[in-house]
Design a protein around this motif. Sequence first.
Motif, PDB file in Angstrom:
ATOM      1  N   SER A 111      21.086   2.988  11.508  1.00 56.17           N
ATOM      2  CA  SER A 111      21.537   2.995  10.124  1.00 56.17           C
ATOM      3  C   SER A 111      20.783   1.979   9.273  1.00 56.17           C
ATOM      4  N   PRO A 112      20.497   2.317   7.996  1.00 57.82           N
ATOM      5  CA  PRO A 112      19.892   1.341   7.080  1.00 57.82           C
ATOM      6  C   PRO A 112      20.714   0.066   6.938  1.00 57.82           C
ATOM      7  N   LYS A 113      22.019   0.154   7.184  1.00 56.96           N
ATOM      8  CA  LYS A 113      22.877  -1.028   7.101  1.00 56.96           C
ATOM      9  C   LYS A 113      22.491  -2.091   8.117  1.00 56.96           C
ATOM     10  N   LYS A 114      21.777  -1.676   9.171  1.00 56.87           N
ATOM     11  CA  LYS A 114      21.437  -2.600  10.245  1.00 56.87           C
ATOM     12  C   LYS A 114      20.027  -3.176  10.123  1.00 56.87           C
ATOM     13  N   VAL A 115      19.350  -2.891   9.006  1.00 55.47           N
ATOM     14  CA  VAL A 115      17.991  -3.394   8.804  1.00 55.47           C
ATOM     15  C   VAL A 115      18.031  -4.805   8.230  1.00 55.47           C
ATOM     16  N   GLY A 116      17.227  -5.676   8.790  1.00 59.02           N
ATOM     17  CA  GLY A 116      17.130  -7.057   8.303  1.00 59.02           C
ATOM     18  C   GLY A 116      15.848  -7.274   7.532  1.00 59.02           C
ATOM     19  N   GLU A 117      14.904  -7.996   8.128  1.00 60.19           N
ATOM     20  CA  GLU A 117      13.623  -8.263   7.481  1.00 60.19           C
ATOM     21  C   GLU A 117      12.706  -7.036   7.564  1.00 60.19           C
ATOM     22  N   ILE A 118      11.930  -6.839   6.501  1.00 62.69           N
ATOM     23  CA  ILE A 118      10.918  -5.781   6.495  1.00 62.69           C
ATOM     24  C   ILE A 118       9.581  -6.450   6.211  1.00 62.69           C
ATOM     25  N   PHE A 119       8.765  -6.551   7.248  1.00 59.59           N
ATOM     26  CA  PHE A 119       7.460  -7.190   7.134  1.00 59.59           C
ATOM     27  C   PHE A 119       6.422  -6.143   6.731  1.00 59.59           C
ATOM     28  N   GLY A 120       5.707  -6.404   5.628  1.00 58.26           N
ATOM     29  CA  GLY A 120       4.665  -5.492   5.182  1.00 58.26           C
ATOM     30  C   GLY A 120       3.299  -6.130   5.359  1.00 58.26           C
ATOM     31  N   ILE A 121       2.386  -5.426   6.015  1.00 52.38           N
ATOM     32  CA  ILE A 121       1.060  -5.960   6.290  1.00 52.38           C
ATOM     33  C   ILE A 121       0.062  -5.378   5.299  1.00 52.38           C
ATOM     34  N   ALA A 122      -0.768  -6.241   4.706  1.00 47.45           N
ATOM     35  CA  ALA A 122      -1.795  -5.787   3.771  1.00 47.45           C
ATOM     36  C   ALA A 122      -3.055  -6.615   3.957  1.00 47.45           C
ATOM     37  N   LYS A 123      -4.203  -5.976   3.744  1.00 49.21           N
ATOM     38  CA  LYS A 123      -5.472  -6.694   3.756  1.00 49.21           C
ATOM     39  C   LYS A 123      -5.724  -7.335   2.392  1.00 49.21           C
ATOM     40  N   ALA A 124      -6.635  -8.304   2.377  1.00 49.23           N
ATOM     41  CA  ALA A 124      -7.038  -8.941   1.126  1.00 49.23           C
ATOM     42  C   ALA A 124      -7.961  -8.036   0.316  1.00 49.23           C
ATOM     43  N   TYR A 125      -8.361  -6.940   0.913  1.00 45.77           N
ATOM     44  CA  TYR A 125      -9.094  -5.871   0.238  1.00 45.77           C
ATOM     45  C   TYR A 125      -8.513  -4.566   0.771  1.00 45.77           C
ATOM     46  N   CYS A 126      -9.084  -3.440   0.463  1.00 48.08           N
ATOM     47  CA  CYS A 126      -8.552  -2.163   0.926  1.00 48.08           C
ATOM     48  C   CYS A 126      -9.563  -1.425   1.787  1.00 48.08           C
ATOM     49  N   THR A 127      -9.062  -0.657   2.745  1.00 51.67           N
ATOM     50  CA  THR A 127      -9.897   0.270   3.501  1.00 51.67           C
ATOM     51  C   THR A 127      -9.161   1.593   3.633  1.00 51.67           C
ATOM     52  N   ARG A 128      -9.942   2.621   3.887  1.00 54.13           N
ATOM     53  CA  ARG A 128      -9.357   3.940   4.092  1.00 54.13           C
ATOM     54  C   ARG A 128     -10.285   4.750   4.996  1.00 54.13           C
ATOM     55  N   VAL A 129      -9.703   5.544   5.895  1.00 51.02           N
ATOM     56  CA  VAL A 129     -10.460   6.445   6.760  1.00 51.02           C
ATOM     57  C   VAL A 129     -10.132   7.876   6.379  1.00 51.02           C
ATOM     58  N   GLY A 130     -11.138   8.717   6.338  1.00 54.03           N
ATOM     59  CA  GLY A 130     -10.902  10.111   5.986  1.00 54.03           C
ATOM     60  C   GLY A 130     -10.949  10.334   4.484  1.00 54.03           C
ATOM     61  N   ASN A 131     -10.557  11.524   4.092  1.00 53.74           N
ATOM     62  CA  ASN A 131     -10.631  11.904   2.686  1.00 53.74           C
ATOM     63  C   ASN A 131      -9.438  11.369   1.900  1.00 53.74           C
ATOM     64  N   GLY A 132      -9.519  11.453   0.575  1.00 53.73           N
ATOM     65  CA  GLY A 132      -8.400  11.062  -0.272  1.00 53.73           C
ATOM     66  C   GLY A 132      -8.797  10.114  -1.381  1.00 53.73           C
ATOM     67  N   MET A 133      -7.905   9.976  -2.348  1.00 53.37           N
ATOM     68  CA  MET A 133      -8.145   9.142  -3.517  1.00 53.37           C
ATOM     69  C   MET A 133      -8.281   7.673  -3.126  1.00 53.37           C
ATOM     70  N   PHE A 134      -9.213   6.987  -3.792  1.00 56.95           N
ATOM     71  CA  PHE A 134      -9.477   5.584  -3.480  1.00 56.95           C
ATOM     72  C   PHE A 134     -10.133   4.953  -4.707  1.00 56.95           C
TER      73      PHE A 134
END
Length: 424
Positions: free
Chosen positions: A256-279
């Motif tokens: 359940s969402p009620k049981k979620v505590g911390e949510i750690f989000g990882i990000a680079k100091a720049y961006c990368t992408r593999v494959g096709n798509g908007m960038f």
Amino acid sequence: MNMDIVLGLQWGDEGKGKFIDLISEDYDITARFNGGANAGHSIERNGKRITLKSLPSGIFMKDVQNVIGTGTVLDPVSLKKEILNLRQFDGTVEPEKNLIISQKAHLVLPTHKLLDIFMEENPDYTTIGTTKNGIAQAYSNKILRQNLRVGDIDSPDFKDRVEHILQRDYRLLAGNDIVLPSLDEISLEFFEAIDFLKKFARTDTELFLNTVLSDGKKVLAEGSQAAMLDIDHGTYPYVTSSSTTAAGACTGLGVSPKKVGEIFGIAKAYCTRVGNGMFPTELFNELGEEIRIKGNEYGSNTGRPRRIGWLDLPALRYAIMITGVTQVILTKADVLSGMKSVEVCTHYELEDGNIARTSGTLPENAHPVLKQMKGWEGDITAIQDSANLPEELKAFLSFLNDELGVPITYLSTGPGRKQIIKMN
């Protein structure tokens, strides 16, 4: 106790495995909630690196139980190879003792990979740039209610059901005049991998996880890919086939969402992408190539060169919003060391004259507005205290804290396992 979550905030490859490896010893259970063998988390041990594809990153911790959850899709052949490779890498690891697999996780069948390859190479379909590991085919058959699950491997008619699907898929593929491997060979390899899979504990992992949470145990939910690749909220159609957000952790693990505590989000100091798509912030110059080489920006699973771009704050704000991140972990700042200046996209200017500060659609007609900031000199890889960081890097981090509205609590200062510092 609450379940904490670790997930990527860009297009994958942010360094989730390293951070999970750092904190997993503080948890009793690590649990994979989505994806399959289409992504890899790189882990360092004794100066060597290994890429985990389906196994949770806590597999090296003897006192940590590891769960492959219901929201994943499991390729038995790939898992067998991964575990055998893991044993060669570290003979002390005992996955038979600390790995539990959800009975409700769906199986990736041998023909799913062949169908993936066919669709990627056939001009009648949109070319996505997938890893061709059969992930989309397994998820699509799950939604069509035509697939098999891990719990089915104990059914007396399991072999007949698999062979029926394989023969059906072969008839479909053969009708498109493509070269196919021997059906007998891929069937034999698959069923040998199924026998190997039977060595591991298989259960209703949602019951297990909720029970251990009630008992006061600490659970870390581990996501693959990243928020901007989410099947619903990412840059569709160039996305993965599962839910990569914090909400996906809840559905993928049955917590359940009620049981979620911390949510750690990882990000680079720049961006990368593999494959096709908007960038929008993609670099097509020598600087982009320099960052790619310095940051070793090649797929941990496929080896494909990653596309490189400046940090995109509108996309990052969007990812933080939809995932409910409580802490940001920033990686690869060391790759930008030595540059006279670094740039950050602060907002998009749209064709109609409006400004977008938060966006998940990344419209092709949007113009990214870049802010130039002073770069930082020197080698930061040996720094262990945030107070000793270059002043220009401190200014960069302070700017990001203000722009994102969520604190950066850890900074990765190099590729090594211990090259990460907690921010004061």
